[in-house]
Design an enzyme around this catalytic site. Structure first.
Site, PDB file in Angstrom:
ATOM      1  N   CYS A 150     -20.020  19.849  23.847  1.00 20.36           N
ATOM      2  CA  CYS A 150     -19.601  19.594  25.228  1.00 20.36           C
ATOM      3  C   CYS A 150     -18.084  19.699  25.235  1.00 20.36           C
ATOM      4  O   CYS A 150     -17.500  20.146  24.239  1.00 20.36           O
ATOM      5  CB  CYS A 150     -20.134  18.264  25.768  1.00 20.36           C
ATOM      6  SG  CYS A 150     -19.513  16.773  24.988  1.00 20.36           S
ATOM      7  N   GLY A 151     -17.432  19.316  26.322  1.00 18.03           N
ATOM      8  CA  GLY A 151     -15.991  19.525  26.407  1.00 18.03           C
ATOM      9  C   GLY A 151     -15.238  18.821  25.293  1.00 18.03           C
ATOM     10  O   GLY A 151     -14.499  19.443  24.527  1.00 18.03           O
ATOM     11  N   THR A 152     -15.426  17.523  25.176  1.00 19.03           N
ATOM     12  CA  THR A 152     -14.746  16.732  24.140  1.00 19.03           C
ATOM     13  C   THR A 152     -15.619  16.460  22.933  1.00 19.03           C
ATOM     14  O   THR A 152     -15.120  15.998  21.905  1.00 19.03           O
ATOM     15  CB  THR A 152     -14.335  15.357  24.698  1.00 19.03           C
ATOM     16  OG1 THR A 152     -15.537  14.636  25.036  1.00 19.03           O
ATOM     17  CG2 THR A 152     -13.434  15.484  25.911  1.00 19.03           C
ATOM     18  N   GLY A 153     -16.904  16.622  23.077  1.00 18.01           N
ATOM     19  CA  GLY A 153     -17.866  16.246  22.042  1.00 18.01           C
ATOM     20  C   GLY A 153     -18.307  14.796  22.144  1.00 18.01           C
ATOM     21  O   GLY A 153     -19.339  14.411  21.608  1.00 18.01           O
ATOM     22  N   HIS A 158     -20.040  13.281   3.318  1.00 17.92           N
ATOM     23  CA  HIS A 158     -19.945  11.811   3.347  1.00 17.92           C
ATOM     24  C   HIS A 158     -20.928  11.158   4.307  1.00 17.92           C
ATOM     25  O   HIS A 158     -21.401  10.053   4.048  1.00 17.92           O
ATOM     26  CB  HIS A 158     -18.532  11.376   3.746  1.00 17.92           C
ATOM     27  CG  HIS A 158     -17.522  11.589   2.664  1.00 17.92           C
ATOM     28  ND1 HIS A 158     -16.241  11.095   2.733  1.00 17.92           N
ATOM     29  CD2 HIS A 158     -17.605  12.254   1.474  1.00 17.92           C
ATOM     30  CE1 HIS A 158     -15.569  11.433   1.639  1.00 17.92           C
ATOM     31  NE2 HIS A 158     -16.366  12.158   0.865  1.00 17.92           N
ATOM     32  N   GLY A 209     -19.321  12.835  24.775  1.00 21.43           N
ATOM     33  CA  GLY A 209     -20.535  12.531  25.539  1.00 21.43           C
ATOM     34  C   GLY A 209     -21.785  12.845  24.737  1.00 21.43           C
ATOM     35  O   GLY A 209     -22.740  12.051  24.699  1.00 21.43           O
ATOM     36  N   MET A 210     -21.774  13.999  24.083  1.00 16.40           N
ATOM     37  CA  MET A 210     -22.927  14.383  23.244  1.00 16.40           C
ATOM     38  C   MET A 210     -23.101  13.390  22.098  1.00 16.40           C
ATOM     39  O   MET A 210     -24.216  12.911  21.841  1.00 16.40           O
ATOM     40  CB  MET A 210     -22.732  15.788  22.668  1.00 16.40           C
ATOM     41  CG  MET A 210     -22.918  16.902  23.667  1.00 16.40           C
ATOM     42  SD  MET A 210     -24.660  17.057  24.156  1.00 16.40           S
ATOM     43  CE  MET A 210     -24.542  18.529  25.186  1.00 16.40           C
ATOM     44  N   ARG A 216     -22.393   6.339  -3.243  1.00 20.10           N
ATOM     45  CA  ARG A 216     -21.836   5.295  -2.360  1.00 20.10           C
ATOM     46  C   ARG A 216     -21.980   5.671  -0.891  1.00 20.10           C
ATOM     47  O   ARG A 216     -22.085   4.785  -0.033  1.00 20.10           O
ATOM     48  CB  ARG A 216     -20.370   5.028  -2.712  1.00 20.10           C
ATOM     49  CG  ARG A 216     -19.417   6.160  -2.402  1.00 20.10           C
ATOM     50  CD  ARG A 216     -18.002   5.867  -2.905  1.00 20.10           C
ATOM     51  NE  ARG A 216     -17.023   6.845  -2.470  1.00 20.10           N
ATOM     52  CZ  ARG A 216     -16.845   8.041  -3.035  1.00 20.10           C
ATOM     53  NH1 ARG A 216     -17.591   8.412  -4.047  1.00 20.10           N
ATOM     54  NH2 ARG A 216     -15.934   8.875  -2.582  1.00 20.10           N
ATOM     55  N   HIS A 217     -22.048   6.988  -0.600  1.00 23.95           N
ATOM     56  CA  HIS A 217     -22.197   7.412   0.794  1.00 23.95           C
ATOM     57  C   HIS A 217     -23.624   7.157   1.290  1.00 23.95           C
ATOM     58  O   HIS A 217     -23.835   6.875   2.465  1.00 23.95           O
ATOM     59  CB  HIS A 217     -21.806   8.881   0.940  1.00 23.95           C
ATOM     60  CG  HIS A 217     -20.381   9.117   0.560  1.00 23.95           C
ATOM     61  ND1 HIS A 217     -19.330   8.623   1.288  1.00 23.95           N
ATOM     62  CD2 HIS A 217     -19.829   9.750  -0.518  1.00 23.95           C
ATOM     63  CE1 HIS A 217     -18.195   8.959   0.716  1.00 23.95           C
ATOM     64  NE2 HIS A 217     -18.466   9.645  -0.390  1.00 23.95           N
ATOM     65  N   ASP A 241     -23.537  21.340  27.203  1.00 26.12           N
ATOM     66  CA  ASP A 241     -23.415  21.278  28.660  1.00 26.12           C
ATOM     67  C   ASP A 241     -22.665  22.545  29.111  1.00 26.12           C
ATOM     68  O   ASP A 241     -22.457  23.473  28.311  1.00 26.12           O
ATOM     69  CB  ASP A 241     -22.763  19.958  29.116  1.00 26.12           C
ATOM     70  CG  ASP A 241     -21.278  19.887  28.795  1.00 26.12           C
ATOM     71  OD1 ASP A 241     -20.742  20.800  28.137  1.00 26.12           O
ATOM     72  OD2 ASP A 241     -20.641  18.897  29.216  1.00 26.12           O
TER      73      ASP A 241
HETATM   74  C1  RB5 Z   1     -17.571  17.898  31.445  1.00 26.35           C
HETATM   75  O1  RB5 Z   1     -16.574  18.036  32.390  1.00 26.35           O
HETATM   76  C2  RB5 Z   1     -17.152  16.937  30.340  1.00 26.35           C
HETATM   77  O2  RB5 Z   1     -17.056  15.645  30.824  1.00 26.35           O
HETATM   78  C3  RB5 Z   1     -18.127  17.006  29.189  1.00 26.35           C
HETATM   79  O3  RB5 Z   1     -18.208  18.315  28.726  1.00 26.35           O
HETATM   80  C4  RB5 Z   1     -17.786  16.181  27.981  1.00 26.35           C
HETATM   81  O4  RB5 Z   1     -16.442  16.363  27.594  1.00 26.35           O
HETATM   82  C5  RB5 Z   1     -18.136  14.768  28.044  1.00 26.35           C
HETATM   83  O5  RB5 Z   1     -17.999  14.005  27.080  1.00 26.35           O
END
Ligand code: RB5
Length: 153
Positions: free
Chosen positions: A74-77, A107, A79-80, A141-142, A17
């Site tokens: 994405c910002g935190t990973g 793993h 959402g993806m 096992r994995h 994103d």
């Molecule tokens: C975008 O602001 C942020 O919400 C997106 O990059 C991501 O972190 C969502 O999980």
């Protein structure tokens, strides 16, 4: 090509994103330089957008075998990863350091690597990608454990 054998060869799909777009562009250059084919699923703008709009097409390409594996930022990973893991053929794993980049392949045999662009340096992102691409799945096992991930039908 099997996900286990992506040592400087193969076709990698990549998406982000707006929060991951800069790292995505740099990773595309890095991967091309290493000899990978790269399919870019967008976004290619810093304008705010919705990560599922690029995550679903990437997941479908991995599921159909149009690419050998995927990378998503994405910002935190989160959402993806949440979006990608709705696809039955996807094991999307979040990694934020090199050791987890190793373990998410060894793993979990993640076929999509997800990274939190707002919380790691670009240098770390490259290190994670390199580790994930060049580590082999351990099996054993994995293998039994990843076979238990899908909901029983
Ligand atoms: C975008 O602001 C942020 O919400 C997106 O990059 C991501 O972190 C969502 O999980």
């Amino acid at each position: 090509m099997a996900i286990n054998k992506l040592h400087n060869t193969g076709k990698i799909g990549i998406c982000s994103d707006h929060a991951g777009v800069e790292y995505k562009a740099r990773l595309i250059s890095y991967l091309l330089g290493k000899g990978y084919e790269v399919v870019n699923f967008g976004t290619d703008s810093t304008d705010s957008m919705d990560y599922p709009d690029v995550a679903h097409p990437l997941a479908e390409a991995v599921e159909k075998g149009e690419v050998d594996a995927g990378i998503a930022l994405c910002g935190t990973g989160n959402g993806m990863a949440m979006t990608l893991n709705h696809h039955p053929g996807i094991r999307a794993g979040l990694a934020w350091n090199t050791a987890i980049g190793h373990l998410v392949k060894e793993h979990n045999n993640a076929n999509v690597l997800v990274m939190p662009a707002r919380f790691i340096s670009y240098r770390m992102a490259v290190s994670i990608v390199r580790e994930w691409l060049t580590t082999d799945f351990a099996g054993g096992r994995h293998q039994r454990r990843i076979e238990k991930i899908p909901l029983p039908r």
